[in-house]
Scaffold this motif. Sequence first.
Motif, PDB file in Angstrom:
ATOM      1  N   MET A 283      16.912   9.313 -15.554  1.00  0.00           N
ATOM      2  CA  MET A 283      16.139   8.077 -15.694  1.00  0.00           C
ATOM      3  C   MET A 283      14.706   8.311 -15.221  1.00  0.00           C
ATOM      4  O   MET A 283      14.476   8.818 -14.121  1.00  0.00           O
ATOM      5  CB  MET A 283      16.785   6.959 -14.869  1.00  0.00           C
ATOM      6  N   GLU A 284      13.763   7.929 -16.040  1.00  0.00           N
ATOM      7  CA  GLU A 284      12.367   8.110 -15.689  1.00  0.00           C
ATOM      8  C   GLU A 284      11.898   6.936 -14.822  1.00  0.00           C
ATOM      9  O   GLU A 284      12.106   5.770 -15.154  1.00  0.00           O
ATOM     10  CB  GLU A 284      11.503   8.186 -16.949  1.00  0.00           C
ATOM     11  N   VAL A 285      11.267   7.269 -13.682  1.00  0.00           N
ATOM     12  CA  VAL A 285      10.755   6.245 -12.769  1.00  0.00           C
ATOM     13  C   VAL A 285       9.363   5.838 -13.232  1.00  0.00           C
ATOM     14  O   VAL A 285       8.490   6.687 -13.444  1.00  0.00           O
ATOM     15  CB  VAL A 285      10.703   6.778 -11.329  1.00  0.00           C
ATOM     16  N   GLY A 286       9.143   4.540 -13.362  1.00  0.00           N
ATOM     17  CA  GLY A 286       7.892   4.062 -13.935  1.00  0.00           C
ATOM     18  C   GLY A 286       6.805   3.744 -12.924  1.00  0.00           C
ATOM     19  O   GLY A 286       5.731   3.272 -13.307  1.00  0.00           O
ATOM     20  N   PHE A 287       7.069   3.972 -11.629  1.00  0.00           N
ATOM     21  CA  PHE A 287       6.052   3.672 -10.628  1.00  0.00           C
ATOM     22  C   PHE A 287       5.866   4.869  -9.704  1.00  0.00           C
ATOM     23  O   PHE A 287       6.682   5.794  -9.688  1.00  0.00           O
ATOM     24  CB  PHE A 287       6.409   2.425  -9.815  1.00  0.00           C
ATOM     25  N   THR A 288       4.800   4.831  -8.936  1.00  0.00           N
ATOM     26  CA  THR A 288       4.473   5.949  -8.049  1.00  0.00           C
ATOM     27  C   THR A 288       4.677   5.551  -6.588  1.00  0.00           C
ATOM     28  O   THR A 288       4.721   4.361  -6.241  1.00  0.00           O
ATOM     29  CB  THR A 288       3.019   6.394  -8.243  1.00  0.00           C
ATOM     30  N   LEU A 289       4.774   6.552  -5.736  1.00  0.00           N
ATOM     31  CA  LEU A 289       4.872   6.295  -4.305  1.00  0.00           C
ATOM     32  C   LEU A 289       3.604   5.616  -3.787  1.00  0.00           C
ATOM     33  O   LEU A 289       3.656   4.787  -2.879  1.00  0.00           O
ATOM     34  CB  LEU A 289       5.116   7.608  -3.547  1.00  0.00           C
ATOM     35  N   ARG A 290       2.457   5.954  -4.374  1.00  0.00           N
ATOM     36  CA  ARG A 290       1.210   5.330  -3.967  1.00  0.00           C
ATOM     37  C   ARG A 290       1.244   3.824  -4.239  1.00  0.00           C
ATOM     38  O   ARG A 290       0.809   3.015  -3.424  1.00  0.00           O
ATOM     39  CB  ARG A 290       0.038   5.965  -4.700  1.00  0.00           C
ATOM     40  N   GLN A 291       1.796   3.438  -5.395  1.00  0.00           N
ATOM     41  CA  GLN A 291       1.916   2.020  -5.708  1.00  0.00           C
ATOM     42  C   GLN A 291       2.838   1.321  -4.707  1.00  0.00           C
ATOM     43  O   GLN A 291       2.566   0.195  -4.277  1.00  0.00           O
ATOM     44  CB  GLN A 291       2.435   1.838  -7.131  1.00  0.00           C
ATOM     45  N   LEU A 292       3.933   1.993  -4.343  1.00  0.00           N
ATOM     46  CA  LEU A 292       4.830   1.428  -3.330  1.00  0.00           C
ATOM     47  C   LEU A 292       4.111   1.249  -2.003  1.00  0.00           C
ATOM     48  O   LEU A 292       4.263   0.224  -1.324  1.00  0.00           O
ATOM     49  CB  LEU A 292       6.051   2.342  -3.128  1.00  0.00           C
ATOM     50  N   GLU A 293       3.321   2.247  -1.630  1.00  0.00           N
ATOM     51  CA  GLU A 293       2.584   2.190  -0.375  1.00  0.00           C
ATOM     52  C   GLU A 293       1.630   0.995  -0.360  1.00  0.00           C
ATOM     53  O   GLU A 293       1.551   0.254   0.630  1.00  0.00           O
ATOM     54  CB  GLU A 293       1.805   3.482  -0.168  1.00  0.00           C
ATOM     55  N   TYR A 294       0.932   0.778  -1.460  1.00  0.00           N
ATOM     56  CA  TYR A 294      -0.023  -0.330  -1.531  1.00  0.00           C
ATOM     57  C   TYR A 294       0.701  -1.680  -1.495  1.00  0.00           C
ATOM     58  O   TYR A 294       0.240  -2.632  -0.851  1.00  0.00           O
ATOM     59  CB  TYR A 294      -0.858  -0.224  -2.811  1.00  0.00           C
ATOM     60  N   PHE A 295       1.827  -1.771  -2.215  1.00  0.00           N
ATOM     61  CA  PHE A 295       2.591  -3.016  -2.222  1.00  0.00           C
ATOM     62  C   PHE A 295       3.111  -3.347  -0.826  1.00  0.00           C
ATOM     63  O   PHE A 295       2.997  -4.489  -0.362  1.00  0.00           O
ATOM     64  CB  PHE A 295       3.758  -2.910  -3.211  1.00  0.00           C
TER      65      PHE A 295
END
Length: 317
Positions: A1-13
């Motif tokens: 399964m391809e993940v559509g978000f990045t760790l950086r986006q998680l960090e910002y959220f």
Amino acid sequence: MEVGFTLRQLEYFVAAAEHGSLSAAAAVCHVSTAALAQAVTELERSVGAQLLVRRRSKGVGLTAAGVAFLADARPLLRQAGDVQARVAERQHGLVGPLALGCYTTLVPFWVPAITADFIRPHPRLEMTVEEGDAAVLQQRMIEGYLDAVLTHRRHLVPGVEAHTVKPGRPYVLLPAAHPLAAMPAVTLEELRDLDYIQLDVPSVRDNQLANLRASGLDPHVRWRSSSFEAVRGMVGRGLGYTVLVQRSPVDLTYDGLPVRAVEIDGEIGHSDICIATTSDQRPSFRLQALIDFCVRVGEDPPAPEGAGGSSLRTPSS
């Protein structure tokens, strides 16, 4: 399964959720507010749900989906950090963040040893210790703010796992001049008519009294204090007895009065000291090292007073 978000986006959220505004999160993450807002928007597009409610001049709030996603995002970020740190730890020792919660009454017995013999020898370890109520700390751990909580097994909340680091059998603390203080052990029946001094913190109040009642003693609670040493001091003043698990290495109160720890003759529920972790958490290299350290300290017998040797001293059970 391809993940559509990045760790950086998680960090910002996560930063936006914790700080309550995009601008505050951007300052912490050292990016522009526009860049952080765009990253969060792209994250919401990837997961197919609105995570934050933007309120003009009032910051941001979490949607229901955002609350659930935040609970998943924090351990993901922590695990990603662990993967990165594990490489450095294999080469250079313990590296990176580690957040420990410590139940209030255990603090004076364990935190000095952890600070001197675990944190200090690892200067690249970014370890913090938060003190407080056992249930509150465990909830903060479940929410992702803490990696582990040092507490008692009797204080564990649902959804956590525990690693025992030292057995904890309750004992009776009496004024040194009391006739029962000269006994090698006392039965709970012998305490029935004596005044009881309650260590009045929620986890003790809810567990120790229930433990005593289940063991056949309904204590006559005459005095209360949320201070461990105040309770010992009241015992030293002859105001009654108490039942504790943590055991001071000296039989004197703060004001110099003698007290005696006496074993309980008969069945009594134990309250082993443990490190609690979330049930779905794989301990990081750093956390496993801390657990192993506490187990070693818990097994190490106390050195005789005035003896030389290792600086590692046993926190009392």
